[in-house]
Design an enzyme around this catalytic site. Sequence first.
Site, PDB file in Angstrom:
ATOM      1  N   LYS B  84       0.855  -1.198   0.000  1.00 19.97           N
ATOM      2  CA  LYS B  84       0.000   0.000   0.000  1.00 19.97           C
ATOM      3  C   LYS B  84       0.887   1.244   0.000  1.00 19.97           C
ATOM      4  O   LYS B  84       1.895   1.280   0.709  1.00 19.97           O
ATOM      5  CB  LYS B  84      -0.911  -0.021   1.235  1.00 19.97           C
ATOM      6  CG  LYS B  84      -1.928   1.113   1.274  1.00 19.97           C
ATOM      7  CD  LYS B  84      -2.864   1.012   2.477  1.00 19.97           C
ATOM      8  CE  LYS B  84      -3.929   2.111   2.451  1.00 19.97           C
ATOM      9  NZ  LYS B  84      -4.853   2.033   3.602  1.00 19.97           N
ATOM     10  N   SER B 164      -9.929   2.346   2.576  1.00 21.47           N
ATOM     11  CA  SER B 164      -8.958   3.004   1.722  1.00 21.47           C
ATOM     12  C   SER B 164      -7.965   2.063   1.033  1.00 21.47           C
ATOM     13  O   SER B 164      -7.358   2.456   0.046  1.00 21.47           O
ATOM     14  CB  SER B 164      -8.159   4.015   2.545  1.00 21.47           C
ATOM     15  OG  SER B 164      -7.355   3.341   3.506  1.00 21.47           O
ATOM     16  N   SER B 188     -10.434   0.239   6.906  1.00 26.69           N
ATOM     17  CA  SER B 188      -9.746   0.292   5.607  1.00 26.69           C
ATOM     18  C   SER B 188      -9.043  -0.983   5.160  1.00 26.69           C
ATOM     19  O   SER B 188      -8.565  -1.057   4.034  1.00 26.69           O
ATOM     20  CB  SER B 188      -8.730   1.438   5.599  1.00 26.69           C
ATOM     21  OG  SER B 188      -9.385   2.668   5.428  1.00 26.69           O
TER      22      SER B 188
END
Lengths: 98, 527
Positions: B84, B164, B188
């Site tokens: 990420k 997210s 998330s």
Amino acid sequence: MAKSEIDEATVRRIAHLARVKVTAEEAKSLQRELNGILSWVEELNAIPTDGVEPLTSVGGAKLHMREDVVTDGNKPAAVLKNAPKSEDGFFLVPKVIE
Amino acid sequence: MSKTMSLNELTLSDARDKLRAKEITAIELTEACLSAIEAANDALKAYLVVTGDKALEQAKKSDERLAANAKDARALEGIPLGIKDLFCTDGVRTTAGSHILGNFEPPYESTVTQNLWDAGAVMLGKLNMDEFAMGSSTETSYYGQTVNPWRAKGSDENLVPGGSSGGSSSAVAAGLCLGATASDTGGSIRQPAAFTGTVGIKPTYGRCSRYGMVAFASSLDQAGPITRSIKDAALMLQAMASYDLKDSTSVDRPLPDLEKALTQKFKGLKIGVPKEYRVDGMSKEIEALWEKGIDIYRQAGAEIVDISLPHTKAALPAYYIVAPAEASSNLARYDGVRYGLRANGRDIVDMYEETRSHGFGAEVKRRILIGTYVLSAGYYDAYYLKAQKVRSLIKRDFDDAFETVDVVLTPTTPTPAFGLGSKKDADPVEMYLNDIFTVTVNMAGLPGLSVPGGLSAEGLPLGLQIIGKPFDEATVLRAGQVIEDAVGRMPIPEPWWAGDAAKPADNAKKKAEAADNAPEKKAKKKK
């Protein structure tokens, strides 16, 4: 909880405190959105919290102590590597003192 | 699984076993992932940066180690992962999905990613995310919108991968890596996992070091993996977690062998079912999913216990005070002086304001302003202090429940994945409701897992959430394994996204299917 409708002037004041420039148009839509969020969080008023301690740390773990010595540093090039402007080992900013 | 399965579609644990048995090499595995990325990324936009050379270099080293003596192989030797874009990676652009971090190339490595490389993992690249992890759809990224590999039956509408960590969930679900790092402040990791038929675990606050993770809300942020199986999640979390002196909130507590824990006794475990999660307007589908989870546990010999978590409803509004407050403070560092974007201004204050105005997107500005407001003089007690007190009550609810139960079972999300852009004109609060079942876990600092529980009527994945006692990830994963054993792992969807770069065989197959009314075939395959 403070029952408050924030006005456009307040939006501008907060934006300045947060150092974010907002256009007149942005200020208007932010005013609407912030009021929407604030009136929603007012639900919390209905919950009695007298005598309840605020939760500041979920782990409850004690912060660990270490020797008070320098453990890192002397990397000016790495520190300045991503600076938008730098000179002679310093960050450059617009003139602050006249 | 398709009979032409390529190496990138292996689970992490199968790949590990095959690498050690010398059936495959790390280079072959890495190349399979890199070609899958090349074929898919134009359509899915999961990767922001692909680090192919670095990956092959790491894979080569792993192959040398495996060749010398497979017994010397480290826990994730030769396993290609996606990262990420919130984890700082030494010399590799890290943006957290924000324009303000522009071309930021960290001169250091986050502890979580360093742990993964030390365990022998291979870095494929950086994955898209909502700007500063603020969002539930990955649509707030400055760098474009990631697409969910799943589509509703008979539809070609693009769906969001959740957020997210949407780049992570999309890449894992489509087989563009064997696992991915993610982070979870209000859901998330778990919500994107639920939307893409993948497994995601947010460990207990303090399990994974936050050093080198771009900060959103420091008292809530935790790193964790997204993978295609429970076992893979156990393997990745084992490598990611550590006690770290560079993060003062990191906890010095040994993590048991999570892979071993998966095979331990389950019978007799007490599963709590909280009545407050039966929210108004909960869809029949989600209710049925939850019932199915309860049934699976009953049949596995668990005891189902009805419990009450009375302050559940307060968690989301309290979160939307605490998280923006912390964010407004954390994001004060983006000043155009030390790194990232800088805009011109008349004087220094004007430079700050212009920089932050250009560098932050609408959702980030909204949260900074909310945070600044609730922390400002005269409002602090009314908002922030009140929310922190409510947070105590939420934690107390769980403490009480865990006196009688071992884990808590809930749905992960109120709906399956929604259409890209479909909430564009919605009220911000409507998007926030995505986190309604997940934020409580962050507020109380507990471990939470999302595991696929089945498909919606439209053929979209739905997730079940398992919440555990602090530091009891082992039982959470064990409970997740029971669901996975009963439901089965979700397959990689039929690759509608594979472009010209795909293998000729795949292309021919794709064309044949397109001509043959693909949706029915797709549905069969998902079974």
